[in-house]
Design a protein around this motif. Structure first.
Motif, PDB file in Angstrom:
ATOM      1  N   PHE A 104      39.445  59.521  42.711  1.00  0.00           N
ATOM      2  CA  PHE A 104      38.164  59.715  42.035  1.00  0.00           C
ATOM      3  C   PHE A 104      38.006  58.665  40.948  1.00  0.00           C
ATOM      4  N   TRP A 105      36.839  58.044  40.935  1.00  0.00           N
ATOM      5  CA  TRP A 105      36.497  57.000  39.977  1.00  0.00           C
ATOM      6  C   TRP A 105      35.456  57.543  39.017  1.00  0.00           C
ATOM      7  N   ARG A 106      35.602  57.202  37.741  1.00  0.00           N
ATOM      8  CA  ARG A 106      34.674  57.693  36.718  1.00  0.00           C
ATOM      9  C   ARG A 106      33.978  56.518  36.030  1.00  0.00           C
ATOM     10  N   ASP A 107      32.694  56.671  35.781  1.00  0.00           N
ATOM     11  CA  ASP A 107      31.907  55.654  35.094  1.00  0.00           C
ATOM     12  C   ASP A 107      32.494  55.430  33.703  1.00  0.00           C
ATOM     13  N   PHE A 108      32.885  54.184  33.436  1.00  0.00           N
ATOM     14  CA  PHE A 108      33.552  53.898  32.169  1.00  0.00           C
ATOM     15  C   PHE A 108      32.611  54.050  30.979  1.00  0.00           C
ATOM     16  N   ALA A 109      31.306  54.101  31.228  1.00  0.00           N
ATOM     17  CA  ALA A 109      30.353  54.327  30.138  1.00  0.00           C
ATOM     18  C   ALA A 109      30.498  55.720  29.552  1.00  0.00           C
ATOM     19  N   THR A 110      31.198  56.623  30.252  1.00  0.00           N
ATOM     20  CA  THR A 110      31.398  57.985  29.742  1.00  0.00           C
ATOM     21  C   THR A 110      32.688  58.101  28.925  1.00  0.00           C
ATOM     22  N   TYR A 111      33.318  56.965  28.635  1.00  0.00           N
ATOM     23  CA  TYR A 111      34.550  56.987  27.854  1.00  0.00           C
ATOM     24  C   TYR A 111      34.324  57.707  26.515  1.00  0.00           C
ATOM     25  N   GLY A 112      35.238  58.631  26.206  1.00  0.00           N
ATOM     26  CA  GLY A 112      35.164  59.355  24.949  1.00  0.00           C
ATOM     27  C   GLY A 112      34.222  60.528  24.961  1.00  0.00           C
TER      28      GLY A 112
END
Length: 277
Positions: A122-130
């Motif tokens: 599963f890959w997550r959008d890095f813009a959702t970091y934090g």
């Protein structure tokens, strides 16, 4: 108090809210993940894994940058995959899919369909970091150092109306709701065993129970900011065991946020009518 009969209304199951327009262009729906994987679409995209100095492996999909986040916790239902977008690097068997269960496009899943024992990633959008974001419960984080304290929650936030059910002869209680004047959907509650134990569907809801109707985060997707207060407007309907559907005179109105609760009481019967408030 008598309530006005209305034409039959269509009750949308919560799952129907998941039938949202895809955020991506993809292929036909997957019938079986792995055993009967779909063919790649004619316009299948090639996604290349790249390495960055600060973020590790990354892929870019439709302008969004995704990083590995986690693995499978349990099983991935064959109905959870929405669209086939393309493949990774030069391996057309290593395919990338969107998820029906996650409407925001914050997650993608990749799977090599030629490897029986291979687990999906599963890959997550890095813009959702934090950030704390909705995450289907079958995704488990690898506790990768790059994600830090980026959080997850697996239950959609909702505004709930808890109803003290003190009425007779009710087969189904339902609600149509708006937010800031925008139609958001319909939900309902009925006795789930009625179909099995009573083929005529006349089994009433149990008097004395506390019922719950809600406006979910998912119903607001693409319409309202899920983190802001909104003006809720809820209209209630009763289907009695005699087959009549009635719109109740009361309309709930309030400025609410997801996570809030309101409490109402439903009384009455099929002969004399129903009242909620």
């Amino acid at each position: 108090m008598m309530n006005k009969p209305i034409k039959k209304i269509k009750i949308l199951a919560a799952a129907a809210a998941l039938c949202l327009t895809s955020l991506f262009t993809g292929c036909a729906a997957l019938q079986m993940f792995g055993e009967r994987a779909p063919e790649l679409p004619e316009n299948a995209q090639l996604f290349r894994k790249t390495e960055t100095d600060s973020s590790g492996i990354m892929i870019e999909v439709n302008g969004r940058k995704y990083m590995p986040f986690g693995t499978l916790n349990g099983k991935l239902s064959n109905s959870s995959l929405q669209d086939c977008l393309g493949y990774l690097d030069n391996d057309k068997n290593d395919r990338v899919y969107t998820l029906n269960d996650e409407p925001y496009g914050n997650y993608l899943v990749s799977k090599n369909v030629s490897g029986i024992m291979e687990q999906p990633m599963f890959w997550r959008d890095f813009a959702t970091y934090g950030q704390d974001i909705f995450t289907p419960e079958y995704i488990v984080s690898k506790d990768d150092v790059y994600w830090g304290r980026s959080g997850c929650y697996s239950e959609m936030k909702e505004f709930r109306i808890l109803i003290n059910f003190n009425a007779d002869d009710v087969k189904e209680l339902s609600m149509e709701y708006k937010g800031n004047g925008i139609d958001l959907g319909t939900c309902g509650v009925m006795n789930a065993v009625g179909g099995m134990k009573n083929p005529n569907g006349k089994l009433p809801l149990t008097k004395g129970e506390e019922l719950s109707l809600s406006i979910s985060e998912l119903s607001m997707f693409g319409k309202l900011d899920k983190d802001s207060a909104f003006d809720a407007e809820c209209v209630f309907f009763v289907e009695s065991t005699d087959g009549q559907k009635r719109e109740l005179d009361y309309v709930y109105k309030g400025n609410v946020k997801l996570g809030d609760e309101a409490r109402l009481t439903l009384t009455g019967n099929a002969k004399d009518g129903y009242k909620i408030g």
